[in-house]
Scaffold this active site. Structure first.
Site, PDB file in Angstrom:
ATOM      1  N   ASP A  53       0.436  -1.409   0.011  1.00  0.00           N
ATOM      2  CA  ASP A  53       0.320  -0.075   0.420  1.00  0.00           C
ATOM      3  C   ASP A  53       0.748   1.050   0.129  1.00  0.00           C
ATOM      4  OD1 ASP A  53       0.920   0.285   2.603  1.00  0.00           O
ATOM      5  OD2 ASP A  53      -0.819  -0.230   3.451  1.00  0.00           O
ATOM      6  N   SER A  54       2.561   0.751  -0.185  1.00  0.00           N
ATOM      7  CA  SER A  54       3.293   2.090  -0.315  1.00  0.00           C
ATOM      8  C   SER A  54       2.629   3.195  -1.150  1.00  0.00           C
ATOM      9  CB  SER A  54       4.752   1.602  -0.119  1.00  0.00           C
ATOM     10  OG  SER A  54       5.395   0.494  -0.724  1.00  0.00           O
ATOM     11  N   ASP A  92      -1.449  -6.072  -0.088  1.00  0.00           N
ATOM     12  CA  ASP A  92      -1.288  -5.866   0.956  1.00  0.00           C
ATOM     13  C   ASP A  92      -2.997  -5.666   1.008  1.00  0.00           C
ATOM     14  OD1 ASP A  92       0.436  -5.022   3.001  1.00  0.00           O
ATOM     15  OD2 ASP A  92       1.269  -2.888   1.905  1.00  0.00           O
ATOM     16  N   LYS A 122      -1.624  -9.184   2.435  1.00  0.00           N
ATOM     17  CA  LYS A 122      -0.414  -9.187   3.512  1.00  0.00           C
ATOM     18  C   LYS A 122      -1.413  -8.129   5.028  1.00  0.00           C
ATOM     19  CE  LYS A 122       2.915  -6.363   3.609  1.00  0.00           C
ATOM     20  NZ  LYS A 122       2.533  -5.223   4.527  1.00  0.00           N
ATOM     21  N   GLU A 124      -2.059  -5.477   8.765  1.00  0.00           N
ATOM     22  CA  GLU A 124      -1.186  -5.164   9.377  1.00  0.00           C
ATOM     23  C   GLU A 124      -1.624  -5.221  11.494  1.00  0.00           C
ATOM     24  OE1 GLU A 124       0.189  -0.960   8.925  1.00  0.00           O
ATOM     25  OE2 GLU A 124       1.479  -1.243   6.793  1.00  0.00           O
ATOM     26  N   GLU A 191       9.219  -3.852  11.151  1.00  0.00           N
ATOM     27  CA  GLU A 191       9.777  -3.048  10.231  1.00  0.00           C
ATOM     28  C   GLU A 191       9.512  -1.765  10.944  1.00  0.00           C
ATOM     29  OE1 GLU A 191       6.813  -1.176   7.439  1.00  0.00           O
ATOM     30  OE2 GLU A 191       7.630   0.584   7.455  1.00  0.00           O
TER      31      GLU A 191
HETATM   32  O1  KIV Z   1       3.469  -0.800   1.353  1.00  0.00           O
HETATM   33  C1  KIV Z   1       4.147  -1.236   2.034  1.00  0.00           C
HETATM   34  O2  KIV Z   1       4.821  -1.357   0.875  1.00  0.00           O
HETATM   35  C2  KIV Z   1       5.376  -1.887   2.826  1.00  0.00           C
HETATM   36  C3  KIV Z   1       6.444  -2.185   3.306  1.00  0.00           C
HETATM   37  C4  KIV Z   1       7.609  -1.242   3.169  1.00  0.00           C
HETATM   38  C5  KIV Z   1       7.172  -3.875   3.936  1.00  0.00           C
HETATM   39  O3  KIV Z   1       3.998  -2.799   4.021  1.00  0.00           O
END
Ligand code: KIV
Length: 273
Positions: A53-54, A92, A122, A124, A191
């Site tokens: 989600d970056s 994510d 993934k 969080e 992280e």
């Molecule tokens: O969204 C992302 O890029 C991440 C990484 C920093 C692990 O969750």
């Protein structure tokens, strides 16, 4: 082939990541959000591609990861999947698509799997989202956890500083990591936590632990592709190693193109019909 020989052309699966941890082979992971980049990463031999989600930051220019939507994550996931043959692809679950409501969490994860064709999701958080993780796992969807600095909770933390330096937070992180293992996650990201703590977690759980800003004592590393390639130049935390200056290369090429267009040098005869 003998059982000890590593076959790098074999499709990477969650099971294979577990085998890699157990034979001490480090796992390489990078983010990608589009077909062309994913294809380059896959052909270079990356083990895992994270559709992170970056994308909210580096693709859409937002200050945080919070605004990205489930539809947008599916769009990125679908694009990445078209470029990948070997790497495991994880998407994510975005902010707001799984916290607090496990039925909605399952519906979000199912949409990602059905519409993007990615292979895992993934999420969080630790004990707070246990019910959502368990419900998703019960549908046969592999889940990777994410502990330590969890950017979707930036408004709670108020800072992107290193997490779990204090004993109480470190103890909760270890407890959460063991919980993720116990309920059936296939791995986790840690992280921005102290290296000694990350190493301890990697030793105490049997599932792969992938670090970002978590030192070298874990089972693998992940970086945001735009950061490590120097596309995103304004971001230089201590944990980031920059492998290229792609922004410079692009800027140079674009300047030369502008010059050639303005001077009439481009296109020449051999570039015309
Ligand atoms: O969204 C992302 O890029 C991440 C990484 C920093 C692990 O969750």
């Amino acid at each position: 082939m003998s059982t000890n020989t590593v076959d790098n052309s074999r499709k990477v699966t969650t099971r294979r990541l577990s085998e890699m941890k157990h034979r001490g082979e480090k796992i390489s992971m990078l983010t990608a959000y589009d077909y062309s980049s994913a294809k380059i990463l896959d052909q270079a031999g990356i083990d895992v591609i994270l559709v992170g989600d970056s994308a909210s930051n580096v693709m859409a220019g937002n200050m945080t990861t919070l605004p990205i939507t489930l539809d947008q994550m599916i769009y990125h996931g679908k694009s990445v999947m078209k470029g990948v043959n070997r790497a495991l692809v994880i998407v994510d679950l975005p902010f707001g698509s799984y916290q607090g409501n496990s039925k909605e969490a399952l519906a979000s994860a199912i949409r990602i799997m059905k519409e993007s064709h990615a292979e895992a999701v993934k999420m969080e958080g630790g004990s707070e989202i246990r019910e959502s993780i368990e419900r998703i796992l019960s549908a046969g969807i592999p889940v990777m956890g994410h502990l330590g600095l969890t950017p979707q909770s930036i408004n709670k933390f108020g800072t992107y500083a290193v997490r779990a330096r204090e004993e109480a937070e470190a103890a909760k992180l270890i407890e959460d990591a063991k919980m993720l293992e116990e309920i059936g996650c296939f791995g986790m990201v840690l992280e921005k936590v102290p290296a000694a703590l990350a190493e301890k977690v990697a030793k105490e759980v049997s599932i792969p632990v992938i670090g970002i800003g978590a030192g070298g004592g874990v089972d693998g590393q992940v970086l945001v592709m735009h950061d490590m390639l120097g596309i995103n130049q304004g971001f230089s935390p201590r944990f980031l190693r920059r492998y290229a200056d792609v922004a410079d290369v692009m800027s140079n090429a674009v300047s030369r193109y502008i010059e050639d267009v303005k001077s009439g040098d481009f296109p020449n005869e051999s570039e015309s019909y």
